[in-house]
Design a protein around this motif. Structure first.
Motif, PDB file in Angstrom:
ATOM      1  N   GLY A  62       0.768  -1.234   0.000  1.00 52.08           N
ATOM      2  CA  GLY A  62       0.000   0.000   0.000  1.00 52.08           C
ATOM      3  C   GLY A  62       0.799   1.283   0.000  1.00 52.08           C
ATOM      4  N   ALA A  63       2.119   1.213  -0.154  1.00 50.10           N
ATOM      5  CA  ALA A  63       2.938   2.427  -0.162  1.00 50.10           C
ATOM      6  C   ALA A  63       2.627   3.262  -1.404  1.00 50.10           C
ATOM      7  CB  ALA A  63       4.421   2.059  -0.147  1.00 50.10           C
ATOM      8  N   ASP A  64       2.475   4.580  -1.209  1.00 47.26           N
ATOM      9  CA  ASP A  64       2.259   5.443  -2.368  1.00 47.26           C
ATOM     10  C   ASP A  64       3.603   5.851  -2.948  1.00 47.26           C
ATOM     11  OD1 ASP A  64       3.281   7.741  -0.995  1.00 47.26           O
ATOM     12  OD2 ASP A  64       1.318   8.071  -0.091  1.00 47.26           O
ATOM     13  N   VAL A  65       3.570   6.564  -4.068  1.00 40.71           N
ATOM     14  CA  VAL A  65       4.793   6.856  -4.803  1.00 40.71           C
ATOM     15  C   VAL A  65       5.732   7.763  -4.013  1.00 40.71           C
ATOM     16  CG1 VAL A  65       3.779   8.823  -6.023  1.00 40.71           C
ATOM     17  CG2 VAL A  65       5.717   7.612  -7.025  1.00 40.71           C
ATOM     18  N   HIS A  96      15.281   8.245  -4.225  1.00 39.40           N
ATOM     19  CA  HIS A  96      15.276   8.779  -5.581  1.00 39.40           C
ATOM     20  C   HIS A  96      15.256  10.305  -5.547  1.00 39.40           C
ATOM     21  CE1 HIS A  96      13.471   4.853  -7.419  1.00 39.40           C
ATOM     22  NE2 HIS A  96      14.780   4.802  -7.297  1.00 39.40           N
ATOM     23  N   ALA A  97      15.779  10.899  -6.614  1.00 39.16           N
ATOM     24  CA  ALA A  97      15.843  12.364  -6.683  1.00 39.16           C
ATOM     25  C   ALA A  97      14.457  12.986  -6.674  1.00 39.16           C
ATOM     26  CB  ALA A  97      16.612  12.792  -7.933  1.00 39.16           C
ATOM     27  N   ASP A  98      13.493  12.347  -7.342  1.00 40.28           N
ATOM     28  CA  ASP A  98      12.127  12.857  -7.359  1.00 40.28           C
ATOM     29  C   ASP A  98      11.171  11.706  -7.624  1.00 40.28           C
ATOM     30  OD1 ASP A  98      12.079  12.457 -10.247  1.00 40.28           O
ATOM     31  OD2 ASP A  98      13.232  14.310 -10.382  1.00 40.28           O
ATOM     32  N   ALA A  99       9.886  11.988  -7.456  1.00 40.21           N
ATOM     33  CA  ALA A  99       8.870  10.956  -7.621  1.00 40.21           C
ATOM     34  C   ALA A  99       8.750  10.496  -9.069  1.00 40.21           C
ATOM     35  CB  ALA A  99       7.522  11.472  -7.120  1.00 40.21           C
ATOM     36  N   ILE A 129      10.458   3.918 -12.993  1.00 42.72           N
ATOM     37  CA  ILE A 129      11.002   2.581 -12.742  1.00 42.72           C
ATOM     38  C   ILE A 129       9.928   1.604 -12.291  1.00 42.72           C
ATOM     39  CG2 ILE A 129      12.682   1.259 -11.386  1.00 42.72           C
ATOM     40  CD1 ILE A 129      14.317   3.832 -11.111  1.00 42.72           C
ATOM     41  N   TYR A 130       9.032   2.070 -11.409  1.00 42.02           N
ATOM     42  CA  TYR A 130       8.100   1.142 -10.768  1.00 42.02           C
ATOM     43  C   TYR A 130       6.625   1.443 -11.043  1.00 42.02           C
ATOM     44  CZ  TYR A 130      12.338   0.084  -8.136  1.00 42.02           C
ATOM     45  OH  TYR A 130      13.613  -0.258  -7.779  1.00 42.02           O
ATOM     46  N   GLY A 131       6.366   2.371 -11.957  1.00 45.54           N
ATOM     47  CA  GLY A 131       4.977   2.738 -12.221  1.00 45.54           C
ATOM     48  C   GLY A 131       4.099   1.575 -12.618  1.00 45.54           C
ATOM     49  N   HIS A 132       4.696   0.586 -13.313  1.00 45.38           N
ATOM     50  CA  HIS A 132       3.894  -0.557 -13.772  1.00 45.38           C
ATOM     51  C   HIS A 132       3.425  -1.448 -12.620  1.00 45.38           C
ATOM     52  CE1 HIS A 132       7.973  -2.071 -13.301  1.00 45.38           C
ATOM     53  NE2 HIS A 132       7.488  -3.296 -13.250  1.00 45.38           N
ATOM     54  N   LEU A 133       4.010  -1.278 -11.427  1.00 46.38           N
ATOM     55  CA  LEU A 133       3.637  -2.113 -10.286  1.00 46.38           C
ATOM     56  C   LEU A 133       2.455  -1.556  -9.510  1.00 46.38           C
ATOM     57  CD1 LEU A 133       7.146  -3.025  -8.804  1.00 46.38           C
ATOM     58  CD2 LEU A 133       5.666  -4.457 -10.211  1.00 46.38           C
ATOM     59  N   PHE A 134       2.184  -0.267  -9.679  1.00 44.07           N
ATOM     60  CA  PHE A 134       1.063   0.317  -8.947  1.00 44.07           C
ATOM     61  C   PHE A 134      -0.250  -0.214  -9.526  1.00 44.07           C
ATOM     62  CE2 PHE A 134       4.393   3.264  -7.796  1.00 44.07           C
ATOM     63  CZ  PHE A 134       4.097   3.549  -6.465  1.00 44.07           C
ATOM     64  N   PRO A 135      -1.189  -0.560  -8.660  1.00 42.67           N
ATOM     65  CA  PRO A 135      -2.449  -1.139  -9.147  1.00 42.67           C
ATOM     66  C   PRO A 135      -3.263  -0.143  -9.965  1.00 42.67           C
ATOM     67  CG  PRO A 135      -2.595  -0.621  -6.793  1.00 42.67           C
ATOM     68  CD  PRO A 135      -1.163  -0.422  -7.195  1.00 42.67           C
ATOM     69  N   ASP A 136      -4.019  -0.691 -10.903  1.00 42.94           N
ATOM     70  CA  ASP A 136      -4.897   0.146 -11.731  1.00 42.94           C
ATOM     71  C   ASP A 136      -6.126   0.501 -10.898  1.00 42.94           C
ATOM     72  OD1 ASP A 136      -6.511   1.332 -13.545  1.00 42.94           O
ATOM     73  OD2 ASP A 136      -6.462  -0.289 -15.036  1.00 42.94           O
ATOM     74  N   ARG A 137      -6.234   1.762 -10.501  1.00 39.45           N
ATOM     75  CA  ARG A 137      -7.330   2.190  -9.625  1.00 39.45           C
ATOM     76  C   ARG A 137      -8.357   3.052 -10.370  1.00 39.45           C
ATOM     77  NH1 ARG A 137      -5.024   4.746  -4.332  1.00 39.45           N
ATOM     78  NH2 ARG A 137      -7.184   4.369  -3.691  1.00 39.45           N
ATOM     79  N   LEU A 138      -8.351   2.958 -11.698  1.00 41.87           N
ATOM     80  CA  LEU A 138      -9.278   3.789 -12.473  1.00 41.87           C
ATOM     81  C   LEU A 138     -10.732   3.468 -12.133  1.00 41.87           C
ATOM     82  CD1 LEU A 138      -7.556   3.826 -15.987  1.00 41.87           C
ATOM     83  CD2 LEU A 138      -7.635   5.666 -14.291  1.00 41.87           C
ATOM     84  N   ASP A 139     -11.058   2.162 -12.063  1.00 43.00           N
ATOM     85  CA  ASP A 139     -12.438   1.774 -11.758  1.00 43.00           C
ATOM     86  C   ASP A 139     -12.821   2.197 -10.346  1.00 43.00           C
ATOM     87  OD1 ASP A 139     -12.735   0.677 -14.246  1.00 43.00           O
ATOM     88  OD2 ASP A 139     -12.207  -1.346 -13.619  1.00 43.00           O
ATOM     89  N   GLU A 140     -11.849   2.088  -9.419  1.00 40.87           N
ATOM     90  CA  GLU A 140     -12.108   2.478  -8.026  1.00 40.87           C
ATOM     91  C   GLU A 140     -12.451   3.964  -7.950  1.00 40.87           C
ATOM     92  OE1 GLU A 140      -9.541   2.985  -3.911  1.00 40.87           O
ATOM     93  OE2 GLU A 140      -8.970   1.423  -5.346  1.00 40.87           O
ATOM     94  N   VAL A 141     -11.687   4.802  -8.654  1.00 41.81           N
ATOM     95  CA  VAL A 141     -11.951   6.241  -8.655  1.00 41.81           C
ATOM     96  C   VAL A 141     -13.306   6.539  -9.296  1.00 41.81           C
ATOM     97  CG1 VAL A 141     -11.203   8.467  -9.568  1.00 41.81           C
ATOM     98  CG2 VAL A 141      -9.515   6.860  -8.644  1.00 41.81           C
TER      99      VAL A 141
END
Length: 398
Positions: free
Chosen positions: A351-354, A363-366, A372-384
């Motif tokens: 559950g860690a956010d970016v 890392h220097a910035d988000a 590097i890791y954006g593909h690991l975050f769950p797809d929350r489009l339907d949730e929103v």
């Protein structure tokens, strides 16, 4: 008075005498046309041109550059790339020693052999494109045999040197706009909780051919668990001092890292020059406690059986690779650095956010974290979308 004008030397005594001498010796007569101008410092300068047309073109060019402030002294521009590269590298006092020596190697092995003796104006974009392509060719085909990543690094060093010459010696950087080789996507290797445990246990049980514990067996399990659950870089963990570990607050202060230059180990600031604090899971407290209890704060947490600091290549080959084999982990491309990726994947799944992940990994910035890791975050489009739908219904029903 005009700042740029053309002077015809035809009727001057000096020119006529020079032309007669050239004719007697069967040589081409000297250039007839001279472009005269005052440079930005007000100094009278002159350049010869072989034809009237060439003189007029040069006059137009000089008028435009003097007016726009882009004029470059031909003497300044005629310096070699090699001379400027040495000055550029000498000026880079901001670089870590490891990075400085990396640039030194790229210059010596790839940039200077091709461009070192050329004057800056002779370096053209199309020639740089050909050079980049040749870097990728195999040595059997007359190339350098570099992979896409190393070829991009070599190009980047050349581009940085040329950038440093703009605008005092070059109007524009000829390296800009060159198409670079596509860098293949890095192989993603993420271990599960069970795989991390198997690897850590196997590493802690390693023995030599004489049936004795390996040089790092006593610290291997704790080190692998720390890397896999905190995201520390290997050099940061190897340089970790006892006084930087607070087991009561479950915090580690990452303030230094180990790196090697020409086989010599050095200690310096972490990557990006930023110190950070990371949290450790509660289960790691009893694992780390024996390694820091009753020890001097300045001592290294992780050392060999003889009390020496860990060396990256030795540990990877003799300890980590042996542990991977012993644990029978069938994962291609598994390296110590993949434990950092594993830490990121486990944190995201927890559950860690970016922003939290960025701080954890240093890392220097988000944006870098997302790249590097954006593909690991769950797809929350339907949730929103579902929340918006619910909130709209509640608002309209009120």
């Amino acid at each position: 008075m005009a700042r740029v004008w053309i002077y015809d030397r035809l009727n001057t005594v000096d020119y006529q005498e020079a032309a007669r001498r050239a004719k007697r010796k069967g040589r081409k007569p000297p250039a007839r046309w001279r472009v005269m101008y005052y440079d930005r410092a007000g100094k009278l300068r002159s350049e010869v041109s072989p034809t009237s047309t060439a003189a007029k073109d040069r006059r137009t060019e000089l008028e435009a550059s003097l007016k726009s402030g882009t004029y470059i002294d031909p003497v300044d521009a005629n310096v070699s790339l090699g001379e400027m590269a040495e000055k550029w590298l000498e000026s880079r006092h901001d670089l870590k020693p490891s990075t400085w020596w990396k640039y030194r190697g790229l210059l010596d092995n790839h940039v200077l052999p091709r461009w070192g003796e050329l004057p800056l104006p002779a370096i053209q974009r199309e020639d740089i494109a050909v050079w980049v392509a040749k870097l990728l060719k195999s040595k059997d085909d007359g190339g350098s045999g570099l992979g896409p990543s190393q070829a991009r690094h070599a190009y980047r060093v050349l581009a940085m040197v040329l950038d440093w010459c703009v605008p005092a010696r070059l109007a524009v950087n000829p390296a800009r706009g060159v198409k670079l080789p596509v860098q293949p996507e890095a192989e993603h290797v993420y271990l599960s909780y069970q795989q991390v445990e198997l690897l850590a246990d196997a590493a802690g049980s390693l023995r030599t051919k004489y049936d004795r514990p390996t040089a790092c067996a006593a610290i291997n399990r704790a080190l692998i668990l720390l890397l896999a659950y905190t995201g520390l870089r290997w050099g940061e963990a190897a340089a970790l001092r006892v006084g930087k570990v607070d087991l009561d607050k479950r915090r580690i202060r990452v303030s230094v890292t180990f790196y090697e230059v020409n086989g010599v180990q050095h200690e310096g600031l972490p990557k990006n020059g930023k110190r950070r604090t990371v949290s450790i899971p509660a289960f790691l407290v009893p694992v780390l406690l024996p390694l820091i209890e009753d020890r001097d704060p300045n001592e290294l947490v992780f050392t060999t059986a003889r009390g020496q600091s860990l060396r990256a290549n030795n540990w990877r080959v003799r300890e980590f690779n042996a542990a991977v084999e012993a644990a029978e982990l069938d994962l291609a491309g598994l390296t110590p650095h993949k434990l950092r990726h594993t830490a990121a994947s486990l944190a995201i799944a927890a559950g860690a956010d970016v922003k939290v992940l960025q701080l954890m990994l240093g890392h220097a910035d988000a944006a870098m974290t997302l790249n590097i890791y954006g593909h690991l975050f769950p797809d929350r489009l339907d949730e929103v979308a579902d929340v918006l739908d619910t909130q709209r219904s509640l608002a309209l029903a009120a």
